[in-house]
Design an enzyme around this catalytic site. Structure first.
Site, PDB file in Angstrom:
ATOM      1  N   GLU A   1       0.847  -1.180   0.000  1.00 29.83           N
ATOM      2  CA  GLU A   1       0.000   0.000   0.000  1.00 29.83           C
ATOM      3  C   GLU A   1       0.892   1.241   0.000  1.00 29.83           C
ATOM      4  O   GLU A   1       1.836   1.293   0.776  1.00 29.83           O
ATOM      5  CB  GLU A   1      -0.903   0.047   1.234  1.00 29.83           C
TER       6      GLU A   1
ATOM      7  N   GLY B   1       3.304   2.325  10.608  1.00 27.45           N
ATOM      8  CA  GLY B   1       3.114   1.614  11.875  1.00 27.45           C
ATOM      9  C   GLY B   1       2.908   0.134  11.632  1.00 27.45           C
ATOM     10  O   GLY B   1       3.580  -0.701  12.213  1.00 27.45           O
TER      11      GLY B   1
ATOM     12  N   MET C   1       0.610  -2.850   8.673  1.00 22.64           N
ATOM     13  CA  MET C   1      -0.121  -2.996   7.408  1.00 22.64           C
ATOM     14  C   MET C   1      -1.036  -4.205   7.480  1.00 22.64           C
ATOM     15  O   MET C   1      -0.635  -5.274   7.891  1.00 22.64           O
ATOM     16  CB  MET C   1       0.903  -3.132   6.278  1.00 22.64           C
ATOM     17  N   GLU C   2      -2.272  -3.974   7.037  1.00 23.93           N
ATOM     18  CA  GLU C   2      -3.355  -4.936   7.267  1.00 23.93           C
ATOM     19  C   GLU C   2      -3.483  -5.999   6.196  1.00 23.93           C
ATOM     20  O   GLU C   2      -4.575  -6.545   6.002  1.00 23.93           O
ATOM     21  CB  GLU C   2      -4.671  -4.164   7.357  1.00 23.93           C
ATOM     22  N   ASN C   3      -2.413  -6.381   5.489  1.00 25.06           N
ATOM     23  CA  ASN C   3      -2.499  -7.415   4.447  1.00 25.06           C
ATOM     24  C   ASN C   3      -3.379  -8.578   4.901  1.00 25.06           C
ATOM     25  O   ASN C   3      -3.278  -9.043   6.025  1.00 25.06           O
ATOM     26  CB  ASN C   3      -1.107  -7.958   4.139  1.00 25.06           C
TER      27      ASN C   3
ATOM     28  N   GLU D   1      -5.313  -2.959  12.801  1.00 28.02           N
ATOM     29  CA  GLU D   1      -5.003  -3.765  11.611  1.00 28.02           C
ATOM     30  C   GLU D   1      -5.951  -4.960  11.526  1.00 28.02           C
ATOM     31  O   GLU D   1      -6.400  -5.326  10.441  1.00 28.02           O
ATOM     32  CB  GLU D   1      -3.539  -4.225  11.615  1.00 28.02           C
TER      33      GLU D   1
HETATM   34 ZN   LIG Z   1      -5.314   1.578   8.811  1.00 28.48          ZN
END
Ligand SMILES: [Zn+2]
Length: 881
Positions: free
Chosen positions: A127, A268, A270-272, A305
């Site tokens: 992202e 901070g 990443m929500e993969n 996340e």
């Molecule tokens: Zn977010």
């Protein structure tokens, strides 16, 4: 590339992709310098696209090593490939597959976007547009595909191989040196949610069963030897999963959920999908290396996340203009989670402090932009407090305006209707209009209009008629590109406080929405309350019900009464802040008003003395917030023009010192009472006690440097945890002298092997408000622990210095020169970190003329540097516009 040569991307130009990619089969053979990537894309024309359109795939620093269509080589005349893209001039107008071979060098990737190595661990960050650094692709969030990923690597180098979804196969290659793993993610997703990890990692695991009965294996992966610090993150993960089931009815949807901590990370976390990758700062915690603040941040970010799994992943954004659709909403969700797990009022106060210091200042300067921007040159520069924090405030107002039940019903409808799609703000708001029956057209202006509204309020009491009339008006100052502002919908939660508490609110006004909320959606309005038996004190914007500035001219005595009598905890806190803020603004504007400051200190100390004796021990976390004055940067923003940072700092110091002097016996007694011999626990109640003790220590150190230094030394020596040690260091940095230098040296030696703790040590020194700090910071850049290549180190030392109000804004301009030079140096390797740092200049226009001129010079120097990245060029251009 210069920003002014970069095309402006506009929301109004959005059109659907001409092509869709239903399936992506990736075969990635990991190698430190020569990673081979084969992507097999299952393409088809988009019915909503233009028939006969070419296929234009995005790329970034890529080189093509092979290309086949339906398995057959393509004639070179049929396509063109550059580092920035791959175009098929006349693809067949039907389903077909494209096999694309590329090779990338993870070790040389210092931008930390795409595939890179961090401490010998392969990891990715895609992202907003990192996937195009791995393979040519339709790299836009509205192209959603089902991914199957085969990873292969040397066993010794990467015994752990992770990607999104569920593990479907794994094994050894012939010869036994290399191995592979195949991951399949059944949920269609945009490329920005793709991730892989390969490396030698330790982990903690835990089984979890969702409310709808799915067995999930949870794992937190960390650098070898650090599994002992992963327990808190796992504990947070389990709690937030339960919370999302209970509060939003959301269950997890895969068989595994992996969290991985890496040490070099631009953001901070990443929500993969199914594979969240974290900056290790937001995973690793034990009492010796993490503070109470770190424990709370880890809790919030693990939850954030995880919550993205529904708000972001299952439902993603149609385009990057809708970024707030996932971020504002998910910040709201994590704030609510933390509020439920901890103290709701204290969490609210902390969030509002952050909002004011980061977002209000953004709104007040040249980088102001709406929650949903209408145009951008570099999307990475829009991961901002406005999109995140103000975006969350908009959701909070929506909930207040439609009510809890219609809000929950609207969320349910959104999850049901938009699941599996790339959605827009309009689609989101339509759900709440439907469940509440309310017209949200004007409310939607919050997404379009930048700037912090000011609410001007005044009240009149008529004793004979027993009425109280409240006049409210709103204005929003112009922001770049938006000279004329329209009224927004401001929910103003309020109470009328009488001698014995809240008076009943009796009114027939149409603006009164019930439940103590007035909806201010006009430029101005009046609300008359009847049956008011005594002159009340208005308590407005309770709970900070709208992200606005409030101008309400209450006497200090009235504010002090609100502090003791308001039923709303937030406004109790706000009342004292307002008293202090008014005095600081006045002293900051015209230095020399020392007597007025002393008088205010006297009032505040008197109000606080009783509070500290009686109420503080029962709610120490709240009391710690009450003791903390507004920060100098907030005072600077309130002053707004011709700002002299030194005058503000001096006023702040003397007010705090004067309060500390008057309260000293109370503070000492409180420290005794709250002192504990029990072993460290990270829970909110214990953290609150430490916060209050340490807040008291800071005030004592300012009031009586010698006594403060003794206390700090003793606390450092006796502490069994980092929170108390760091607070001792922070108190000591307020007091120049040999004792400070000795404690700094001791701290550095104690934690020499702990980079995350050294970050705090670097930052504490970078924040010292003395002219020697610049040289100190330059010296610390030579420290063996410091590296310009690691974003956490840079943010701690250089970012810390840029946040030092008096030293960044040194009258000689040397602070600006240093930070500008660092921006230019960093831009060569990591443009994202460089452009964030350049954002420190965002408030330059409000400075007094001499500093303003110096800051502008340095901004211009950056802007004129040849070969600037798009990230930095864009910020420089907007800051100077
Ligand atoms: Zn977010």
């Amino acid at each position: 590339m210069r920003a002014d040569d970069t095309p402006l991307i506009r929301l109004e130009d959005y059109r659907p992709s001409d092509w869709l990619i239903d399936t992506v089969d990736l075969d990635i053979s990991l190698h430190p310098q020569k990673t081979r990537v084969r992507a097999l894309l299952g393409l088809r024309p988009n019915p909503a696209g233009r028939p006969g359109a070419p296929l234009i795939l995005d790329g970034d620093e890529l080189s093509l090593s092979g290309l086949r269509l339906d398995g057959l080589l393509i004639d070179e005349s049929a396509y063109s490939a550059t580092a920035q893209g791959l175009t098929l001039h006349a693809p067949p107008h039907r389903r077909f597959t494209l096999t694309i071979d590329t090779q990338v060098d993870p070790s040389a990737n210092t931008k930390l976007m795409g595939l890179y190595r961090s401490s010998r661990v392969y990891c990715t960050q895609c992202e907003a547009d990192g996937f195009r650094r791995i393979s040519y692709f339709l790299d836009r969030p509205d192209v959603m595909s089902v991914y199957t990923v085969r990873l292969e690597a040397a066993k010794i180098e990467a015994p752990v191989l992770l990607s999104n979804g569920n593990l479907v196969a794994a094994g050894e290659m012939a010869g036994g040196e290399r191995h592979f793993a195949v991951w399949h993610d059944p949920h269609p997703k945009p490329a920005y949610l793709f991730a892989l990890v390969g490396g030698a990692l330790d982990h903690v695991r835990q089984d979890y069963v969702t409310a709808d009965g799915r067995k999930v294996e949870l794992a937190v992966h960390v650098e070898p030897g650090k599994a002992g610090r992963a327990g808190w993150a796992m504990d947070c993960l389990v709690r937030c999963m339960r919370w999302d089931e209970r509060v939003f009815g959301r269950n997890y949807d895969l068989d595994v959920f992996n969290v991985v901590a890496v040490s070099d990370f631009n953001m901070g976390a990443m929500e993969n999908k199914g594979l969240n990758i974290f900056n290790d700062k937001y995973v690793l915690a034990d009492p010796q290396t993490a503070t109470d603040g770190d424990y709370a941040s880890i809790e919030a970010i693990i939850a954030h996340e995880y919550f993205h799994n529904w708000t972001g992943n299952r439902i993603t954004c149609r385009d990057w203009f809708q970024l707030c659709l996932k971020e504002g909403l998910t910040v709201f969700r994590d704030q609510e989670f933390s509020a439920d797990e901890r103290s709701r009022p204290v969490k609210r106060i902390a969030d509002v402090r952050t909002l004011r210091s980061t977002q209000f200042s953004e709104d007040a300067g040249p980088l102001a932009h709406p929650v949903r921007p209408r145009a951008y040159k570099e999307i990475n520069n829009f991961y901002t407090p406005t999109v995140y924090e103000k975006g969350a405030e908009v959701i909070r107002m929506l909930k207040l305006l439609v009510g809890d039940d219609a809000f929950r019903a609207g969320m349910d409808l959104y999850f049901e209707r938009c699941d599996g799609t790339a959605a827009t703000i309009e689609e989101f708001l339509a759900c709440f209009a439907e469940t509440s029956g309310k017209d949200l057209t004007q409310f939607a202006r919050w997404y379009e209009q930048a700037g912090t509204p000011t609410i001007v309020a005044s009240g009149r009491y008529d004793a004979a008629a027993r009425t109280y009339t409240l006049d409210l008006a709103q204005t929003t100052a112009p922001t770049p590109g938006q000279p004329d502002k329209q009224p927004v919908v401001l929910p103003v939660a309020l109470g009328l406080v009488g001698k014995a508490g809240d008076l009943p609110l009796v009114t027939g006004s149409a603006a009164y929405a019930g439940d103590g909320v007035i909806v201010l959606d006009q430029p101005s309005l009046s609300v008359a309350f009847s049956d008011v038996d005594e002159p009340p004190i208005p308590s407005l914007l309770r709970g900070f019900s709208a992200p606005a500035r409030l101008e309400l001219d209450l006497a200090d005595a009235d504010l002090l009464r609100l502090f003791s009598a308001d039923s709303d905890s937030f406004n109790r806190w706000q009342a004292l802040q307002s008293v202090a803020s008014r005095a600081l603004v006045s002293a900051g504007r015209s230095p020399g008003g020392h007597n007025a400051l002393i008088a205010t200190a006297g009032e505040l100390a008197e109000a606080l003395a009783g509070f500290l004796r009686v109420q503080a021990p029962a709610d120490p976390a709240f009391a710690a917030q009450v003791l903390r004055l507004p920060v100098p940067a907030d005072i600077a923003r309130e002053i707004g023009r011709d700002v002299d940072p030194d005058a503000i700092h001096a006023a702040h110091r003397s007010l705090a010192a004067e309060i500390g002097l008057r309260l000293r016996p109370h503070l000492m007694e409180l420290r005794e009472r709250l002192g504990t011999s029990a072993a460290y626990r990270p829970d909110a109640a214990s953290a609150g006690r430490r916060a209050l003790r340490n807040e008291a220590l800071g005030l004592i150190a300012l009031a009586d440097p010698e006594a403060g230094a003794h206390l700090a030394e003793a606390q450092f020596a006796a502490a069994d945890n980092l929170t108390d040690r760091l607070a001792a260091l922070a108190a000591m940095t307020l007091v120049a002298g040999d004792a400070r230098e000795a404690l700094i040296a001791r701290f550095g030696k104690t934690y020499a092997a702990e980079p995350l703790v050294l970050d705090k040590w670097l930052m504490a020194q970078a924040l010292i408000a003395e002219p020697g700090t610049l040289d100190r910071v330059k010296g610390l850049m030579q420290h063996p622990a410091f590296s310009l290549g690691n974003p956490n180190r840079v943010r701690a030392l250089i970012g810390g210095f840029a946040a030092n109000l008096t030293q960044f804004n040194r009258p000689d301009g040397e602070g600006y020169a240093f930070v500008a030079d660092m921006v230019v140096a960093l831009d060569r390797t990591n443009p994202q970190v460089a452009s964030r740092l350049l954002g420190s200049f965002k408030s330059w226009r409000m400075l007094e003329p001499a500093r303003k001129a110096l800051a502008e010079q340095k901004l211009a120097m950056v802007a004129q540097t040849p070969g600037l990245s798009r990230d930095v060029a864009d910020i420089a251009e907007r800051a100077l516009a």
